[in-house]
Scaffold this motif. Sequence first.
Motif, PDB file in Angstrom:
ATOM      1  N   ALA A   5      53.242  29.444 102.901  1.00  9.37           N
ATOM      2  CA  ALA A   5      54.082  28.521 102.135  1.00  9.37           C
ATOM      3  C   ALA A   5      55.108  29.324 101.331  1.00  9.37           C
ATOM      4  N   PRO A   6      56.302  28.758 101.095  1.00 10.64           N
ATOM      5  CA  PRO A   6      57.369  29.512 100.421  1.00 10.64           C
ATOM      6  C   PRO A   6      56.974  30.135  99.079  1.00 10.64           C
ATOM      7  N   ARG A   7      56.086  29.521  98.324  1.00 10.45           N
ATOM      8  CA  ARG A   7      55.728  30.053  96.994  1.00 10.45           C
ATOM      9  C   ARG A   7      54.490  30.948  97.030  1.00 10.45           C
ATOM     10  N   PHE A   8      53.964  31.237  98.210  1.00 10.29           N
ATOM     11  CA  PHE A   8      52.741  32.041  98.310  1.00 10.29           C
ATOM     12  C   PHE A   8      52.884  33.375  97.576  1.00 10.29           C
ATOM     13  N   GLY A   9      53.933  34.121  97.864  1.00  9.04           N
ATOM     14  CA  GLY A   9      54.146  35.412  97.219  1.00  9.04           C
ATOM     15  C   GLY A   9      54.364  35.306  95.728  1.00  9.04           C
ATOM     16  N   HIS A  10      55.018  34.229  95.302  1.00  4.77           N
ATOM     17  CA  HIS A  10      55.245  34.013  93.869  1.00  4.77           C
ATOM     18  C   HIS A  10      53.923  33.779  93.147  1.00  4.77           C
ATOM     19  N   ARG A  11      53.020  33.023  93.775  1.00  2.61           N
ATOM     20  CA  ARG A  11      51.708  32.790  93.153  1.00  2.61           C
ATOM     21  C   ARG A  11      50.926  34.094  93.027  1.00  2.61           C
ATOM     22  N   ILE A  12      51.016  34.944  94.055  1.00  2.00           N
ATOM     23  CA  ILE A  12      50.334  36.235  93.991  1.00  2.00           C
ATOM     24  C   ILE A  12      50.952  37.100  92.892  1.00  2.00           C
ATOM     25  N   ALA A  13      52.275  37.130  92.811  1.00  2.00           N
ATOM     26  CA  ALA A  13      52.942  37.921  91.770  1.00  2.00           C
ATOM     27  C   ALA A  13      52.537  37.435  90.379  1.00  2.00           C
ATOM     28  N   GLU A  14      52.458  36.121  90.202  1.00  3.45           N
ATOM     29  CA  GLU A  14      52.040  35.565  88.908  1.00  3.45           C
ATOM     30  C   GLU A  14      50.603  35.971  88.586  1.00  3.45           C
ATOM     31  N   ALA A  15      49.717  35.934  89.588  1.00  3.14           N
ATOM     32  CA  ALA A  15      48.324  36.326  89.375  1.00  3.14           C
ATOM     33  C   ALA A  15      48.223  37.827  89.089  1.00  3.14           C
ATOM     34  N   LEU A  16      49.006  38.639  89.812  1.00 11.49           N
ATOM     35  CA  LEU A  16      49.028  40.082  89.549  1.00 11.49           C
ATOM     36  C   LEU A  16      49.512  40.364  88.127  1.00 11.49           C
ATOM     37  N   ASP A  17      50.578  39.692  87.732  1.00 15.01           N
ATOM     38  CA  ASP A  17      51.128  39.894  86.402  1.00 15.01           C
ATOM     39  C   ASP A  17      50.099  39.545  85.331  1.00 15.01           C
ATOM     40  N   ALA A  18      49.450  38.403  85.497  1.00 11.88           N
ATOM     41  CA  ALA A  18      48.444  37.974  84.514  1.00 11.88           C
ATOM     42  C   ALA A  18      47.284  38.970  84.442  1.00 11.88           C
ATOM     43  N   ALA A  19      46.782  39.416  85.586  1.00 11.41           N
ATOM     44  CA  ALA A  19      45.643  40.329  85.612  1.00 11.41           C
ATOM     45  C   ALA A  19      46.005  41.698  85.029  1.00 11.41           C
ATOM     46  N   LEU A  20      47.181  42.208  85.377  1.00 14.26           N
ATOM     47  CA  LEU A  20      47.593  43.512  84.854  1.00 14.26           C
ATOM     48  C   LEU A  20      47.852  43.448  83.351  1.00 14.26           C
ATOM     49  N   ARG A  21      48.492  42.377  82.891  1.00 12.53           N
ATOM     50  CA  ARG A  21      48.754  42.239  81.449  1.00 12.53           C
ATOM     51  C   ARG A  21      47.440  42.077  80.674  1.00 12.53           C
ATOM     52  N   LYS A  22      46.517  41.279  81.217  1.00 11.43           N
ATOM     53  CA  LYS A  22      45.235  41.052  80.544  1.00 11.43           C
ATOM     54  C   LYS A  22      44.460  42.358  80.389  1.00 11.43           C
ATOM     55  N   SER A  23      44.540  43.209  81.411  1.00 15.63           N
ATOM     56  CA  SER A  23      43.813  44.477  81.361  1.00 15.63           C
ATOM     57  C   SER A  23      44.594  45.577  80.650  1.00 15.63           C
ATOM     58  N   GLY A  24      45.830  45.266  80.218  1.00 11.91           N
ATOM     59  CA  GLY A  24      46.659  46.247  79.534  1.00 11.91           C
ATOM     60  C   GLY A  24      47.156  47.364  80.439  1.00 11.91           C
ATOM     61  N   LEU A  25      47.238  47.064  81.737  1.00 15.15           N
ATOM     62  CA  LEU A  25      47.595  48.102  82.708  1.00 15.15           C
ATOM     63  C   LEU A  25      49.017  48.002  83.238  1.00 15.15           C
ATOM     64  N   GLY A  26      49.758  46.943  82.891  1.00 13.28           N
ATOM     65  CA  GLY A  26      51.119  46.839  83.388  1.00 13.28           C
ATOM     66  C   GLY A  26      51.546  45.408  83.615  1.00 13.28           C
TER      67      GLY A  26
END
Length: 92
Positions: A5-26
């Motif tokens: 689906a067109p937003r598939f990569g955007h959802r992954i990027a949002e999840a990556l961003d949230a996980a990295l920010r939560k862990s203080g890693l980027g």
Amino acid sequence: MLGRAPRFGHRIAEALDAALRKSGLGHAEVGGSSMRPENGTFVCTSTSVDVLILDDLTRGVGVVSRVLRDHDAAQTATLHPAGKPDVITLPA
């Protein structure tokens, strides 16, 4: 090849961003996407996600790997460090 689906990569990027920010890693953000028409709609054929990992590359790659597996994207994902010819293999 089955497209996503067109937003598939955007959802992954949002999840990556949230996980990295939560862990203080980027953080992460979409760098670009390629799409093609299929059955009257568009499907995503690839998405480039820019990821910044701070201080602890090993932990950061672990977070990225987990998020990609959680979204069923890890099979074709590759990590390319900026400015280096290396490719980082994602842990299983």
